[in-house]
Design a protein around this motif. Sequence first.
Motif, PDB file in Angstrom:
ATOM      1  N   ASP A   1     -20.115   8.850  22.915  1.00 41.24           N
ATOM      2  CA  ASP A   1     -20.070   7.505  23.489  1.00 41.24           C
ATOM      3  C   ASP A   1     -18.981   7.413  24.546  1.00 41.24           C
ATOM      4  OD1 ASP A   1     -20.710   4.637  23.564  1.00 41.24           O
ATOM      5  OD2 ASP A   1     -18.745   4.385  22.653  1.00 41.24           O
ATOM      6  N   ARG A   2     -17.821   7.980  24.256  1.00 44.19           N
ATOM      7  CA  ARG A   2     -16.704   7.939  25.208  1.00 44.19           C
ATOM      8  C   ARG A   2     -16.971   8.824  26.419  1.00 44.19           C
ATOM      9  NH1 ARG A   2     -14.710   3.765  25.527  1.00 44.19           N
ATOM     10  NH2 ARG A   2     -16.806   3.369  24.811  1.00 44.19           N
TER      11      ARG A   2
ATOM     12  N   PHE B   1     -17.687  -1.069  17.237  1.00 46.12           N
ATOM     13  CA  PHE B   1     -16.797  -0.634  18.319  1.00 46.12           C
ATOM     14  C   PHE B   1     -17.072  -1.392  19.618  1.00 46.12           C
ATOM     15  CE2 PHE B   1     -15.497   2.383  21.668  1.00 46.12           C
ATOM     16  CZ  PHE B   1     -14.161   2.545  21.309  1.00 46.12           C
ATOM     17  N   HIS B   2     -18.340  -1.720  19.848  1.00 42.39           N
ATOM     18  CA  HIS B   2     -18.705  -2.424  21.084  1.00 42.39           C
ATOM     19  C   HIS B   2     -18.898  -3.920  20.855  1.00 42.39           C
ATOM     20  CE1 HIS B   2     -19.159   1.090  23.691  1.00 42.39           C
ATOM     21  NE2 HIS B   2     -19.651   1.714  22.634  1.00 42.39           N
TER      22      HIS B   2
ATOM     23  N   PHE C   1     -14.137  -6.375  17.841  1.00 41.95           N
ATOM     24  CA  PHE C   1     -13.278  -5.240  18.180  1.00 41.95           C
ATOM     25  C   PHE C   1     -12.535  -5.491  19.492  1.00 41.95           C
ATOM     26  CE2 PHE C   1     -12.180  -0.989  19.623  1.00 41.95           C
ATOM     27  CZ  PHE C   1     -11.742  -0.384  18.457  1.00 41.95           C
ATOM     28  N   ARG C   2     -13.216  -6.144  20.432  1.00 41.60           N
ATOM     29  CA  ARG C   2     -12.559  -6.452  21.710  1.00 41.60           C
ATOM     30  C   ARG C   2     -11.426  -7.451  21.530  1.00 41.60           C
ATOM     31  NH1 ARG C   2     -17.918  -5.713  23.723  1.00 41.60           N
ATOM     32  NH2 ARG C   2     -18.489  -7.884  23.317  1.00 41.60           N
TER      33      ARG C   2
ATOM     34  N   ILE D   1     -14.603  -0.200  10.801  1.00 40.49           N
ATOM     35  CA  ILE D   1     -14.861   1.168  11.253  1.00 40.49           C
ATOM     36  C   ILE D   1     -14.288   2.172  10.254  1.00 40.49           C
ATOM     37  CG2 ILE D   1     -14.257   2.883  13.013  1.00 40.49           C
ATOM     38  CD1 ILE D   1     -14.565   0.705  15.105  1.00 40.49           C
TER      39      ILE D   1
ATOM     40  N   SER E   1     -22.943   5.951  11.578  1.00 44.99           N
ATOM     41  CA  SER E   1     -22.504   6.204  12.956  1.00 44.99           C
ATOM     42  C   SER E   1     -22.981   5.103  13.892  1.00 44.99           C
ATOM     43  CB  SER E   1     -23.032   7.566  13.431  1.00 44.99           C
ATOM     44  OG  SER E   1     -22.548   8.614  12.619  1.00 44.99           O
TER      45      SER E   1
ATOM     46  N   LEU F   1     -18.880   8.971  18.363  1.00 46.01           N
ATOM     47  CA  LEU F   1     -17.885   8.268  19.173  1.00 46.01           C
ATOM     48  C   LEU F   1     -17.443   9.101  20.376  1.00 46.01           C
ATOM     49  CD1 LEU F   1     -15.606   6.538  16.503  1.00 46.01           C
ATOM     50  CD2 LEU F   1     -17.145   5.428  18.147  1.00 46.01           C
TER      51      LEU F   1
ATOM     52  N   GLN G   1     -11.264  -2.835  13.228  1.00 48.23           N
ATOM     53  CA  GLN G   1     -10.783  -1.504  12.880  1.00 48.23           C
ATOM     54  C   GLN G   1     -11.003  -1.184  11.403  1.00 48.23           C
ATOM     55  OE1 GLN G   1      -9.203  -3.697  14.691  1.00 48.23           O
ATOM     56  NE2 GLN G   1      -8.269  -2.757  16.514  1.00 48.23           N
TER      57      GLN G   1
ATOM     58  N   ILE H   1     -20.983   1.987  13.314  1.00 48.47           N
ATOM     59  CA  ILE H   1     -19.666   2.133  13.926  1.00 48.47           C
ATOM     60  C   ILE H   1     -19.728   1.801  15.412  1.00 48.47           C
ATOM     61  CG2 ILE H   1     -17.949   3.857  14.643  1.00 48.47           C
ATOM     62  CD1 ILE H   1     -18.296   5.134  11.868  1.00 48.47           C
ATOM     63  N   LEU H   2     -20.777   2.259  16.082  1.00 47.58           N
ATOM     64  CA  LEU H   2     -20.956   1.923  17.497  1.00 47.58           C
ATOM     65  C   LEU H   2     -21.108   0.414  17.675  1.00 47.58           C
ATOM     66  CD1 LEU H   2     -23.422   4.670  18.833  1.00 47.58           C
ATOM     67  CD2 LEU H   2     -20.981   4.438  19.348  1.00 47.58           C
TER      68      LEU H   2
END
Length: 249
Positions: free
Chosen positions: A150-151, A112-113, A117-118, A126, A105, A147, A123, A108-109
């Motif tokens: 986080d959101r 994702f950040h 990914f940006r 993840i 997990s 996630l 993907q 993955i963060l």
Amino acid sequence: MQEIKSRGLTRDAIKMIAMLTMLFNHFSHVFLTAGTYPAEFLKGIGYFTAPVMCYFLVEGFYKTSSKRAYAKRLFVFALVSQVPYFLAFNREAAVLNMMFSLLFSFLILCVFHGEAFRRGKGQLQIAGLFFLSVFSDWSALAPAFTLLFDRAGQERKKLQKTFLFVTAVVGINEAASVAQTEGVLGVPEGAVRVLFSMTGPALAGLCILYGYNGERAKKGRQVLKWFFYGFYPLHLLLLWLAARAMGTM
């Protein structure tokens, strides 16, 4: 992440509650008969722990001074916990323990950040981490909950919705595995067990939303930090030793 305004409980106090409820859950698995009301009630209370750990994992992601060191600690204690995990649950559990779920997990963060990914990449990484989590305790639920937290950030309404969703998912997951037989006061046994399973995450939401003051303990922070890491493998080992001594394993 912004702080939730003071309400009374520090992060360490809530984590201490989470350790206790996890002990209830694992005590149920090791010593009680699955499907009985005492066993299912303690198991359900123990579901307090996973949402709390996922929530604080997100907080730790933003506050840690070294994400590499954070991931390394999770990996080391995941490895240390693996043998006690197998011993305590008599190999009748997921392949990997919960610390691996938290590690996946956290990674993955990080993806994702991350910059990749940006730029529209990452993907696949993840997806791969989600796949690996399927073989660990709390399976794909832990990274999904992470996630979602986080959101949600620290927006009260979003967090409320997230905890409601987490509670519902835990209940649905339990419903998929229970029998619809008569239980208490004519209520089907399956329904009772589903309600038990939702107790823990519901209490976790109340604790975080209305009890957490956004602070750490004033004293003994380093001791508590290592206690929380070490408690997981140590309590599993002690439960196994106790079961062996009692001849129940």
